[in-house]
Write an enzyme that holds these catalytic residues in place. Sequence first.
Site, short mmCIF file in Angstrom:
data_model
loop_
_atom_site.label_atom_id
_atom_site.label_comp_id
_atom_site.label_asym_id
_atom_site.label_seq_id
_atom_site.Cartn_x
_atom_site.Cartn_y
_atom_site.Cartn_z
N ASP A 57 52.70 59.84 21.32
CA ASP A 57 53.81 60.79 21.47
C ASP A 57 53.92 61.59 20.18
O ASP A 57 53.54 61.12 19.11
CB ASP A 57 55.12 60.02 21.73
CG ASP A 57 56.32 60.95 21.96
OD1 ASP A 57 56.11 62.08 22.45
OD2 ASP A 57 57.45 60.54 21.66
N HIS A 58 54.42 62.81 20.29
CA HIS A 58 54.71 63.61 19.11
C HIS A 58 56.08 63.22 18.55
O HIS A 58 57.04 63.05 19.31
CB HIS A 58 54.77 65.10 19.48
CG HIS A 58 53.42 65.73 19.64
ND1 HIS A 58 53.14 66.65 20.64
CD2 HIS A 58 52.29 65.61 18.93
CE1 HIS A 58 51.88 67.05 20.53
NE2 HIS A 58 51.34 66.43 19.50
N TYR A 86 59.23 64.48 22.86
CA TYR A 86 59.19 64.29 24.32
C TYR A 86 57.82 64.61 24.91
O TYR A 86 57.72 65.27 25.93
CB TYR A 86 60.27 65.14 25.02
CG TYR A 86 61.52 65.28 24.18
CD1 TYR A 86 62.32 64.16 23.94
CD2 TYR A 86 61.86 66.49 23.58
CE1 TYR A 86 63.45 64.27 23.14
CE2 TYR A 86 62.98 66.59 22.77
CZ TYR A 86 63.77 65.49 22.55
OH TYR A 86 64.87 65.57 21.75
N HIS A 87 56.76 64.12 24.27
CA HIS A 87 55.41 64.40 24.74
C HIS A 87 54.56 63.14 24.91
O HIS A 87 53.46 63.06 24.37
CB HIS A 87 54.69 65.34 23.74
CG HIS A 87 55.32 66.67 23.60
ND1 HIS A 87 55.10 67.49 22.50
CD2 HIS A 87 56.15 67.36 24.41
CE1 HIS A 87 55.78 68.63 22.65
NE2 HIS A 87 56.42 68.57 23.80
N PRO A 88 55.01 62.14 25.68
CA PRO A 88 54.18 60.95 25.84
C PRO A 88 52.93 61.25 26.68
O PRO A 88 53.00 62.01 27.65
CB PRO A 88 55.11 59.96 26.56
CG PRO A 88 56.08 60.82 27.30
CD PRO A 88 56.28 62.04 26.45
#
Length: 537
Positions: free
Chosen positions: A298-299, A473-475
């Site tokens: 994630d980011h 919010y980038h899983p």
Amino acid sequence: MNKNNDAAEFDYVIVGAGSAGCVLANRLSADGKYSVLLLEAGPKDTNIWIHVPLGYGKLFKEKSVNWMYQTEPEPGLNGRQVFQPRGKVLGGSSSINGLLYVRGQHEDYDRWRQRGNAGWGYDDVLPYFRKAEDQQRGGDKYHGAGGPLPVSDWRHHDPLSEAFVHAAAEVGIPTNPDFNGATQEGAGFFQTTTRRGRRASTARSYLRPALTRSNLHVETSALAQRVLFDGKRASGVAYRQNGQLRTAKARKEVLVSSGAYNSPQLLQLSGVGPADLLKQHGIEVVLDAPGVGNDLQDHMQVRIVTRCAQTVTLNDVINHPVRRVMAGLRYAALRKGPLTIAAGTSGAFFKTSPRLASPDIQIHFLPFSTDKMGEKLHPFSGFTASVCQLRPESRGSLKIRSADPSVPPEIRINYLATEIDRRAFIDGIRILRKILAAPALKSYSVGEVDPGAKVVSDDDLLDFCRRTGSTVYHPTSTCRIGNDALAVVDQRLKVRGVEGLRVVDASVMPDLMSGNTNAPTIMIAEKASDMILEDAR
């Protein structure tokens, strides 16, 4: 549907009507040849805030359309749990996300290909980005026009966001009018998945135009319980709707598009996953697949808040009763003004070290400030710029906690687990501070509120990251593509070791790409649609 609990039959059953699932539903039902069932655990996308760009702030903690997951305590973040909002509604996370249209770097996809993933290099995926796109500026070598997904310039003049781009130029970061064109590096304005000031989720851009087709069936409030198997072949999906257990059979394939958290969760619940974990929860093992739920990435972002010298921020609009009403009326009448703000107005991509081949940091600039995203704006005039490391080395895992599909999975991301990740944030914050101190922002800046001028040393900056860092919010990557023992799907996104089952969403990315994940997820679904239809022939 499913009268007397007879199992309904379809050619394709798609689980999850999110960024990928809505694309699949549209493309697979387009020629009328195949029957398609699309299952979505959440409701229809009728919540008014879904359609207003700035509404994402209101959906942050809105249980009716959001899974509202939490990580386990994160060792690299002082044992804090990190909130993980995920869309639970038609359109999935594309209905609640920050709307930025960022594809990542050409190098990301070439790296995927070099890892043995044939067909996933930049030249292979560019036609699918273009196919999806309806670019406001018109089509060219890099952009498509006339596709389902509107991509637009921002409809609001904001002096602060402009000043950020000028400030970046003053410290040597070139101005870039198109982060999705020839190169990503530079500073400029983000484009968004909007049309005329309204959100363009995949529910709106892909699903809505297809709803009149008699061969497409959509079921909402339908939580998948498990994929059903006939031996090693996926034969359908059991799902719960209005308290009833229902079954949908798939003549051709089951397509899992439930996202980086719910796709591996569903596979594990269905007996496809690490055998020890499944046995622990009394689940019969269909396939011992240790990679399912592995390699989660994630980011992370760290936000710098600056007090503004002029009353030009969104804080000043929202905290002033008359200005707030005027902004609402302006949006209602013209679909313009501050309510069209996405989760980044302007931004920048740069390298923290000259030895890097491409940028490793993304900055999101926002003309407002708050203690936490989704919470009240500060009572003072303020603006925010956040540092996001684009290619973290840290990887985590996702595991079911229970055989009950309604129990949230255990999410471990392991933010800041490696020295490269920690270094990138320290160096990234230092470069961002140079931009924020540049002449173009001088007349706006009163001083740094958070972390504040006293936080200067490497140790103090790292401590600030550990205290305040959160997700962008980038899983991704929990069912990743590859040829190795831990890869879950092959190059055609088929789950390795079983038949009739594919995963199509951000979970298949071999690793995080350098940017926001919505546009690449839509591209993956466009490419998958072509492969599925090819295989059907």
